[in-house]
Design a protein around this motif. Structure first.
Motif, PDB file in Angstrom:
ATOM      1  N   LYS B   9     -47.163  63.248  31.422  1.00  0.00           N
ATOM      2  CA  LYS B   9     -46.475  64.281  30.638  1.00  0.00           C
ATOM      3  C   LYS B   9     -47.055  65.651  30.955  1.00  0.00           C
ATOM      4  N   PHE B  11     -46.871  69.751  30.049  1.00  0.00           N
ATOM      5  CA  PHE B  11     -46.416  70.840  29.178  1.00  0.00           C
ATOM      6  C   PHE B  11     -46.658  72.140  29.944  1.00  0.00           C
ATOM      7  N   ARG B  45     -47.183  59.172  21.606  1.00  0.00           N
ATOM      8  CA  ARG B  45     -45.864  59.774  21.334  1.00  0.00           C
ATOM      9  C   ARG B  45     -44.860  59.395  22.414  1.00  0.00           C
ATOM     10  N   ASN B  48     -43.754  55.930  21.752  1.00  0.00           N
ATOM     11  CA  ASN B  48     -42.854  55.857  20.606  1.00  0.00           C
ATOM     12  C   ASN B  48     -41.554  56.618  20.874  1.00  0.00           C
ATOM     13  N   LEU B  50     -41.017  59.680  21.406  1.00  0.00           N
ATOM     14  CA  LEU B  50     -40.889  61.013  20.791  1.00  0.00           C
ATOM     15  C   LEU B  50     -40.991  62.095  21.856  1.00  0.00           C
ATOM     16  N   LEU B  51     -41.752  61.816  22.887  1.00  0.00           N
ATOM     17  CA  LEU B  51     -41.847  62.745  24.009  1.00  0.00           C
ATOM     18  C   LEU B  51     -41.262  62.072  25.244  1.00  0.00           C
ATOM     19  N   ILE B  52     -40.564  62.844  26.040  1.00  0.00           N
ATOM     20  CA  ILE B  52     -39.957  62.284  27.254  1.00  0.00           C
ATOM     21  C   ILE B  52     -40.976  62.388  28.396  1.00  0.00           C
ATOM     22  N   PHE B  66     -37.287  55.874  27.610  1.00  0.00           N
ATOM     23  CA  PHE B  66     -36.420  56.998  27.935  1.00  0.00           C
ATOM     24  C   PHE B  66     -34.969  56.722  27.524  1.00  0.00           C
TER      25      PHE B  66
END
Lengths: 476, 314
Positions: B9, B11, B45, B48, B50-52, B66
């Motif tokens: 991930k 950011f 996350r 779960n 919640l984040l791609i 996804f």
């Protein structure tokens, strides 16, 4: 479907229960909702008495509809805080993650919160209005027709939906409650301006136009809801922790999209502009269809209605009207020489204004400006036909020479605005709203600078120096 | 079942998680250890949905994080870092609300609510506003929420933080019970004792990357080297030559003790003990020299920080 809607209700019910257990929300809301009608009643009477001192003949009865509109508006602005903090507030309190971790669909969460956001302001607005009407009805005033009250309730409802939809959008996109509250002015101020216009319509007594205002406000609210739900991303609510203005990132994102992979101006035109134009294919077709439809509608309207209007007009009126309509429609004026720079600046300004209107209204105002332009052309040619001239000849001699460049520029510019609105209301997976807005801006700038401005420049030169000669020759 | 491959991930320019590959089977507990900001919460996350993920993939309870976000979330119970409780609701209302969110029927909701409130010892406060709960009670209620729909996968972030030792024990027992009922569990924790007691597998994360993953014994072997065993005698050790089994070396000799490095304890230890008893009849104890997860963790982190040019306490 029933189960799905039950989830919406579940979210809404929990929030409502939470709200009505918080005296810090309830007390000010109740006090303001009930005290404002009293205050309005006193102020209206004082204002009428003050104005009548100076010989005006204003009676309180005339102010009742206006007061109802204002009284409905104020509690909505106060209780807007509920919608403003719906998502960002939960984020700050740390309660959002368990909710987002649940198997609820995005739209269920969004509409659950929207329902609460709308319910509270509306309840407050309605209570305020009913309370005011009770006060006024005890003063033996001439009350407005029931249809006016229906309209006022509809307007109040439309304002609430519009403001709450915008507040929800802000709540999803903000990272702190403070930022959301600051951004609330971008909701309250435009709606207050809108209300000034509606108030004018109320005093004017034009109910039909007021109904149009109700519809327009609801359409705008629906678009805002669509934007909100399209850009509601669980990731976005959890991914960012604070608002920071990252100018470097802003510029990098914009420039990367604007420049693309091009190394030279030639390759920029060849690859980047062309690639963006390909994305405009559908908007382009829609703009052409709109142009044809707008032209035919206004032409028909002119043919059907203008004769009756002309029967009361003097020759001077008609001449002035044709002149101004011709100028608005972009026709060259015989005997009037405008500089190319003036024409160019004028066209660029109107294109920019249409763009600005388009981005704040999800294309609606931009499209409206485009249709008005097209309408002028159709209307004017209809008028010319009625006056016994050939509209085809006028079109070919007075518009086409520079229109070959100007019309495509206007269509491309309109298509860009239309695409901005369409993309804004469409889900863009994996992209934040900021990133998407920057990319849209870069696409617009790319085509505007690379294509629209050169086309408008050529059109202005022709309109200033070539079209008048052709028009003069033809009319002779 | 949880399976990930190269899960990552990003950011903006920062990789919060970089290439995490794990596999946790039903009935297994994986403990994720790491500093604050190492990427544990981001990993959870993503698991779960919640984040791609920016790169890689993950399957949780058989669903792709996804593509099948809602199915993943329906199969997972999450205890978040912040408890996320609604302070104006009562404990009872809170569990009822989440029971409805997870679409449990009213009979199941009631029985689960009663069981969980009773198990965690907060049944007496069920009708009180959550705002009146102590920290520990809130933690228990948040955990009860995560377990309400009996999910096959549990993602627990610091499940016993803020709890008194008695409550922490209660929660650990419940996690152990859930493990025995074939749940797949991931725990993010700073409590190394908890990880040692509960986890079948331990992963140490540093700056978004898994530095090391394996069973506790495997980690100890990898990081601290071959196990050491100590023999204690009731009287002084007489200097006698020992016929040590292969893979065993004498590392230390005290007045009444001996220490050995044993490469294959299962095979070598019985032979070694036999040899010691045959030479010296007063052998009192023979045990592994304690090596804690803390030692492993601190060594791994120190090495990683040294590699990144950071001082341990910078």
């Amino acid at each position: 479907m029933r189960d799905d809607l039950y989830m919406v209700w579940l979210v809404a019910r929990r929030e409502l229960r939470d709200q009505f257990r918080d005296w810090r929300i309830l007390t000010p809301l109740l006090i303001l909702t009930l005290s404002f009608p009293l205050l309005m009643n006193v102020v209206a009477k004082q204002a009428v008495a003050y104005i009548n001192q100076y010989g005006a003949n204003l009676i309180v009865d005339r102010l009742v509809p206006f007061s109802v509109l204002i009284i409905g508006f104020f509690p909505i602005t106060i209780s807007l805080v509920v919608a403003l903090e719906s998502f960002v507030g939960e984020k700050e309190r740390g309660t959002i993650e368990p909710l987002l971790s649940s198997p609820m669909e995005n739209w269920q969460l969004y509409f659950g919160k929207l329902l609460v956001g709308i319910f509270t302001p509306l309840l407050a607005g309605y209570i305020s209005i009913i309370f005011y009407v009770i006060i006024v009805s005890r003063q033996h005033l001439n009350m407005p027709e029931p249809s006016v009250f229906v309209q006022l309730f509809m307007l109040t409802t439309a304002h609430a939906i519009l403001m709450v939809s915008a507040a929800m959008l802000i709540s999803v996109q903000s990272t702190t409650v403070r930022a959301a509250n600051l951004l609330a002015s971008f909701i309250v101020v435009p709606v207050a301006i809108l209300m000034q216009g509606e108030s004018a319509l109320l005093f004017w007594g034009n109910n039909q136009v007021l109904w149009l205002a109700v519809v327009a406000v609801i359409v705008m609210a629906a678009l805002l809801m669509r934007v909100g739900i399209s850009h509601f991303q669980r990731e976005y609510l959890l991914g960012r922790e604070f608002d920071t203005l990252n100018l470097r990132w802003v510029w990098k994102t914009f420039w990367a999209r604007f420049k693309g992979d091009a190394k030279t101006v030639g390759s920029w035109y060849h690859f980047e502009i062309w690639a963006t134009l390909r994305q405009l294919a559908i908007p382009f077709v829609i703009m052409i269809v709109m142009a044809v439809a707008g032209y035919l509608a206004s032409y028909q309207w002119a043919m059907a209605n203008v004769p009756a209007m002309l029967s009361h007009a003097t020759a001077g009126d008609i001449s002035d009207f044709v002149k101004s309509a011709g100028q608005s429609a972009g026709f060259a004026q015989q005997g009037v020489h405008l500089s190319a720079l003036f024409i160019f600046a004028n066209n660029v300004r109107s294109t920019l204004l249409a763009f600005l209107g388009g981005i704040v209204s999800f294309s609606v105002l931009g499209m409206l400006a485009y249709l008005v332009n097209v309408g002028f052309v159709g209307g004017l040619l209809g008028l010319v036909q009625l006056m016994g001239y050939s509209p085809t000849l006028l079109f070919v001699a007075g518009l086409l020479p520079h229109g070959i460049f100007e019309i495509p520029a206007q269509i491309i510019s309109g298509a860009l605005i239309l695409r901005i609105g369409a993309v804004l209301v469409t889900p863009q997976l994996g992209k934040s709203m900021g990133q998407m807005a920057l990319e849209l801006l870069a696409d617009w700038a790319k085509v505007f600078i690379g294509l629209v401005i050169p086309l408008l420049a050529v059109a202005a030169l022709i309109e200033a120096y070539v079209t008048p000669m052709i028009l003069t020759a033809v009319l002779k | 079942m949880i399976e990930t491959c190269d899960l990552s991930k990003q950011f903006n320019d920062f990789w919060a998680v970089d290439g995490v590959t794990i596999s946790v089977k039903p009935g297994q507990i994986l403990a994720l250890l790491g500093q604050n900001g190492a990427g544990k919460t981001t990993t959870v996350r993503m698991l779960n949905s919640l984040l791609i993920p920016t790169r890689g993939w993950a399957r949780v309870a058989g669903y792709d994080v996804f593509r099948d976000g809602n199915k993943v979330r329906a199969s997972v119970g999450v205890l978040t870092e912040q408890h996320g409780l609604y302070m104006r609701m009562t404990g009872d209302e809170y569990l009822e609300f989440f029971g409805q969110v997870y679409r449990l029927d009213s009979k199941t909701r009631k029985s689960r609510r009663d069981y969980l409130l009773d198990y965690f010892g907060i049944a007496g406060a069920a009708s009180h506003r959550i705002g009146e709960y102590s920290k520990g009670m809130r933690q228990k209620l948040a955990l009860a929420r995560a377990l309400m729909h009996e999910p096959p996968v549990l993602l627990l972030d610091e499940p016993t933080s803020a709890m008194d030792p008695e409550s922490a024990r209660l929660v650990r027992d419940e996690i152990a019970r859930l493990k025995s009922s074939q749940r797949t569990i991931v725990i993010c924790t700073h409590n190394l004792f908890e990880a040692e007691v509960l986890a079948d597998m331990i992963a140490i994360i540093y700056k978004g990357r898994i530095l090391m993953i394996g069973t506790l014994d495997e980690l100890k072997q990898k990081v601290l080297g071959t196990a050491e065993y100590e023999a204690l005698f009731s009287s002084d050790w007489r200097e006698e030559s020992l016929n040590l089994p292969s893979g065993v070396t004498l590392t230390e000799q005290g007045a009444s003790s001996l220490r050995f490095k044993v490469e294959r304890p299962l095979e070598a230890n019985p032979l070694l003990m036999h040899e010691l008893m045959s030479k010296h009849t007063s052998l009192m104890t023979f045990q592994e020299v304690p090596r804690s997860l803390e030692q492993v963790y601190l060594k791994v982190m120190a090495d990683a920080q040294a590699l990144h040019g950071e001082a341990l306490h910078a």
